[in-house]
Design a protein around this motif. Structure first.
Motif, PDB file in Angstrom:
ATOM      1  N   LYS A  78     -19.093  -8.333  -6.432  1.00 21.06           N
ATOM      2  CA  LYS A  78     -17.990  -7.494  -5.944  1.00 21.06           C
ATOM      3  C   LYS A  78     -17.226  -6.799  -7.061  1.00 21.06           C
ATOM      4  CE  LYS A  78     -15.234  -8.698  -2.723  1.00 21.06           C
ATOM      5  NZ  LYS A  78     -14.187  -9.454  -2.011  1.00 21.06           N
ATOM      6  N   THR A  79     -17.312  -7.355  -8.273  1.00 19.50           N
ATOM      7  CA  THR A  79     -16.502  -6.838  -9.378  1.00 19.50           C
ATOM      8  C   THR A  79     -17.018  -5.482  -9.858  1.00 19.50           C
ATOM      9  OG1 THR A  79     -16.006  -9.080 -10.090  1.00 19.50           O
ATOM     10  CG2 THR A  79     -15.649  -7.334 -11.687  1.00 19.50           C
ATOM     11  N   LYS A  80     -16.076  -4.566 -10.128  1.00 18.61           N
ATOM     12  CA  LYS A  80     -16.443  -3.219 -10.563  1.00 18.61           C
ATOM     13  C   LYS A  80     -16.039  -2.912 -12.006  1.00 18.61           C
ATOM     14  CE  LYS A  80     -16.115  -1.253  -5.917  1.00 18.61           C
ATOM     15  NZ  LYS A  80     -15.441  -0.250  -5.053  1.00 18.61           N
ATOM     16  N   LYS A  81     -15.007  -3.612 -12.537  1.00 15.84           N
ATOM     17  CA  LYS A  81     -14.482  -3.251 -13.853  1.00 15.84           C
ATOM     18  C   LYS A  81     -14.691  -4.325 -14.916  1.00 15.84           C
ATOM     19  CE  LYS A  81     -10.866  -0.229 -11.984  1.00 15.84           C
ATOM     20  NZ  LYS A  81      -9.401   0.007 -11.909  1.00 15.84           N
ATOM     21  N   ARG A  82     -14.246  -5.548 -14.646  1.00 12.82           N
ATOM     22  CA  ARG A  82     -14.285  -6.559 -15.707  1.00 12.82           C
ATOM     23  C   ARG A  82     -14.370  -7.958 -15.118  1.00 12.82           C
ATOM     24  NH1 ARG A  82      -8.850  -5.362 -15.142  1.00 12.82           N
ATOM     25  NH2 ARG A  82      -7.559  -7.175 -14.666  1.00 12.82           N
TER      26      ARG A  82
ATOM     27  N   GLU B 211     -10.672  -7.987 -11.761  1.00 12.25           N
ATOM     28  CA  GLU B 211      -9.499  -7.156 -11.525  1.00 12.25           C
ATOM     29  C   GLU B 211      -8.790  -7.501 -10.221  1.00 12.25           C
ATOM     30  OE1 GLU B 211     -13.120  -4.772 -10.089  1.00 12.25           O
ATOM     31  OE2 GLU B 211     -12.593  -5.995 -11.831  1.00 12.25           O
ATOM     32  N   GLY B 212      -9.460  -8.269  -9.325  1.00 14.89           N
ATOM     33  CA  GLY B 212      -8.806  -8.564  -8.050  1.00 14.89           C
ATOM     34  C   GLY B 212      -9.010  -9.967  -7.520  1.00 14.89           C
TER      35      GLY B 212
ATOM     36  N   ILE C 203      -1.206 -14.385  -8.129  1.00 16.18           N
ATOM     37  CA  ILE C 203      -2.010 -15.428  -8.789  1.00 16.18           C
ATOM     38  C   ILE C 203      -2.980 -14.807  -9.781  1.00 16.18           C
ATOM     39  CG2 ILE C 203      -3.782 -17.189  -8.401  1.00 16.18           C
ATOM     40  CD1 ILE C 203      -2.426 -17.832  -5.743  1.00 16.18           C
ATOM     41  N   VAL C 204      -3.646 -13.728  -9.363  1.00 20.58           N
ATOM     42  CA  VAL C 204      -4.599 -13.044 -10.241  1.00 20.58           C
ATOM     43  C   VAL C 204      -3.907 -12.536 -11.502  1.00 20.58           C
ATOM     44  CG1 VAL C 204      -6.144 -11.061 -10.454  1.00 20.58           C
ATOM     45  CG2 VAL C 204      -6.120 -12.399  -8.339  1.00 20.58           C
ATOM     46  N   GLU C 205      -2.742 -11.890 -11.351  1.00 20.47           N
ATOM     47  CA  GLU C 205      -2.023 -11.353 -12.509  1.00 20.47           C
ATOM     48  C   GLU C 205      -1.552 -12.466 -13.446  1.00 20.47           C
ATOM     49  OE1 GLU C 205       1.090  -8.945 -10.907  1.00 20.47           O
ATOM     50  OE2 GLU C 205      -0.243  -7.255 -10.444  1.00 20.47           O
ATOM     51  N   GLN C 206      -1.091 -13.586 -12.865  1.00 23.32           N
ATOM     52  CA  GLN C 206      -0.626 -14.712 -13.699  1.00 23.32           C
ATOM     53  C   GLN C 206      -1.775 -15.297 -14.509  1.00 23.32           C
ATOM     54  OE1 GLN C 206       2.029 -17.822 -12.033  1.00 23.32           O
ATOM     55  NE2 GLN C 206       0.431 -19.259 -12.625  1.00 23.32           N
ATOM     56  N   GLN C 207      -2.937 -15.490 -13.871  1.00 21.00           N
ATOM     57  CA  GLN C 207      -4.078 -16.061 -14.586  1.00 21.00           C
ATOM     58  C   GLN C 207      -4.657 -15.088 -15.609  1.00 21.00           C
ATOM     59  OE1 GLN C 207      -3.185 -19.346 -13.234  1.00 21.00           O
ATOM     60  NE2 GLN C 207      -5.078 -19.314 -14.399  1.00 21.00           N
TER      61      GLN C 207
END
Length: 504
Positions: free
Chosen positions: A31-35, A106-107, A133-137
């Protein structure tokens, strides 16, 4: 109640079962597109390489140009797997004492729940796509990443028994500084430099031979080359930049160079706040081989490089007399007032000013601006001012402030009060403009009433504001002509009425 499906918005779940865990990881990669940033303890690299489904997931993401960063503890035991990982991921780093495992994109955020069981697949995994949660990790990962060292460096430590000693210190001894700079250049595989003109002069005087050697290595594919960001703003600077370009450096011009000169290689960073005018030797320099400092200054450099202008283009603009437009936001009221005053001082033939209100005009006059205005008038500068106010109101304040006593005439006209705003405009010589926000014109102190300001040296922008001014100025002329016509008409009617009442 039915459980939410993996991938639903704002969900956090615990998934159980080895097959489900592997399926979740493969889905995460697909599913990941960027990183994808991976944080794993020393037992996980063998699985990333040895477990076919996970290896394929990495390779598939790589083929889709997903940026892969992998952080682990590289040991003698997992060394061969880490070497293979180096050929798959974009960057691999080592950090001592890693405990726990997680992956972040990224998500999404994925946490295999297993510690140090070698060769075992995690029996459970935590999944979340909750933004907070994603931004914190991601923040946690980035901090760990910045404290890590390169995989190649760690592998060298293991294979050659060489342990890198990290240190950050300030050098003050001249011989030690020169020796450290030479060692820094010789051992570099890449060189990034941010320096003012004095630093470039020093480099040309003391270290140009070493610089040329690095450029030669770059041409042979043995070095990544030298990139330089600086400010090119005078003829002397242009000549030196031409020499450096001819030597093979990649150079960009930046408008606002940081107050610190610094250089970064793949192993070390050097920094000083000294100007080094005329190529004077540095008296003190900060040196560090700690990854957190190297990565921090590298990040600053890359931002400057991205925003910079190719040095050849800047030189061409200077030699052709092209002045690049600049728009600057000034947040400090003192700086805004100083910029206003300096523009009045520099005016050579014309100043156009629209005040936001008559109260703002009164405050500005009381702050002493008309001393500068008087000096500009003495230089022959034509000054015209527009103020949103009734004519009688304007005449009253002009008389109160004794503006008619100025030795040269200043042209002040009123415009309709409906045009009163919170923004004032200054145009100087139709080449420069300054927009000043009036925060509160009820204050007794002009400084307290000033908000943000925007300065530009763009001629098209200044011309546009001048056109607005001229339109308003012409409108006032028509209004004054209409007023004269009305008075004449009224006088004619009065005379005619008088003649009708008292005929000869």
């Amino acid at each position: 109640m039915a459980s939410r499906r993996l991938g639903d918005n704002n969900t956090t779940q615990v998934l159980t079962g080895k097959d489900i865990v592997i399926e979740a990881e493969v889905r995460f990669f697909s599913k990941t597109k960027k990183r994808i940033d991976t944080y794993m303890n020393y037992t996980r690299p063998p699985l990333a390489i040895g477990l076919d489904t996970i290896r394929k997931a990495f390779l598939d993401a790589k083929s889709r140009r997903v940026r892969l960063r992998y952080l682990t503890e590289i040991t003698q035991e997992n060394l061969q797997y880490c070497k293979e990982l180096l050929s798959i991921v974009d960057e691999l780093r080592h950090l001592d004492g890693i405990k726990g495992n997680f992956m972040i994109s990224e998500g999404e955020y994925l946490v295999p729940l297993i510690l140090f069981e070698k060769g075992k697949i995690a029996p459970q995994v935590i999944y979340s796509n909750v933004r907070e949660i994603v931004e914190q990790q991601q923040y946690i990962f980035d901090n760990l990443w910045n404290n890590a060292i390169s995989a190649k460096e760690r592998i060298r430590e293991i294979e050659e028994g060489v342990k890198v000693r990290y240190e950050t210190k300030v050098l003050k001894n001249q011989d030690e500084i020169v020796s450290r700079i030479k060692e820094f250049l010789v051992n570099s595989n890449e060189l990034l430099v941010c320096s003012r003109h004095g630093g470039l002069q020093l480099g040309q005087i003391r270290f140009s031979d070493l610089g040329k050697q690095l450029v030669d290595k770059h041409r042979k594919g043995e070095h990544k080359g030298i990139r330089l960001v600086t400010t090119i703003d005078d003829k002397g600077g242009v000549e030196l930049i031409k020499i450096l370009l001819k030597d093979g450096l990649q150079i960009k011009d930046i408008k606002n160079i940081p107050p610190m000169n610094f250089s970064i290689s793949d192993k070390e960073m050097h920094a000083t706040i000294e100007m080094m005018e005329g190529g004077r030797m540095i008296q003190t320099v900060l040196v560090s081989n700690e990854p957190i400092y190297i990565n921090h200054f590298r990040s600053i450099f890359e931002d400057l490089w991205t925003a910079g202008m190719d040095a050849r283009d800047k030189i061409r603009n200077i030699e052709e007399g092209v002045e690049l437009a600049k728009i600057e936001i000034i947040q400090n009221p003192i700086e805004a007032i100083e910029r206003f005053n300096s523009l009045i001082k520099l005016a050579s033939h014309e100043v156009l000013r629209i005040f936001p209100s008559i109260k703002d005009f009164r405050l500005r006059v009381q702050s002493g601006i008309f001393q500068l205005v008087s000096e500009a008038l003495d230089r022959g500068v034509d000054i015209r001012i527009l103020i949103p106010a009734a004519q009688d109101e304007l005449k009253q304040i002009v008389n109160e402030l004794n503006l008619s006593a100025l030795p040269h005439k200043i042209h002040i006209r009123s415009i309709d009060k409906s045009l009163q705003t919170s923004i004032g405009i200054l145009v100087v010589d139709r080449t420069k403009s300054l927009i000043i926000e009036s925060m509160d014109d009820t204050k007794d102190d002009y400084l307290q009433s000033v908000g943000l300001a925007a300065y530009s040296n763009s001629r098209p922008i200044a011309t546009s504001y001048a056109s607005i001014f001229e339109s308003l100025w012409k409108h006032t002329e028509l209004y004054e002509q209409l007023q004269v016509y009305n008075i004449m008409q009224e006088e004619f009617i009065n005379i005619a009425a008088h003649e009708l009442v008292t005929p000869i």
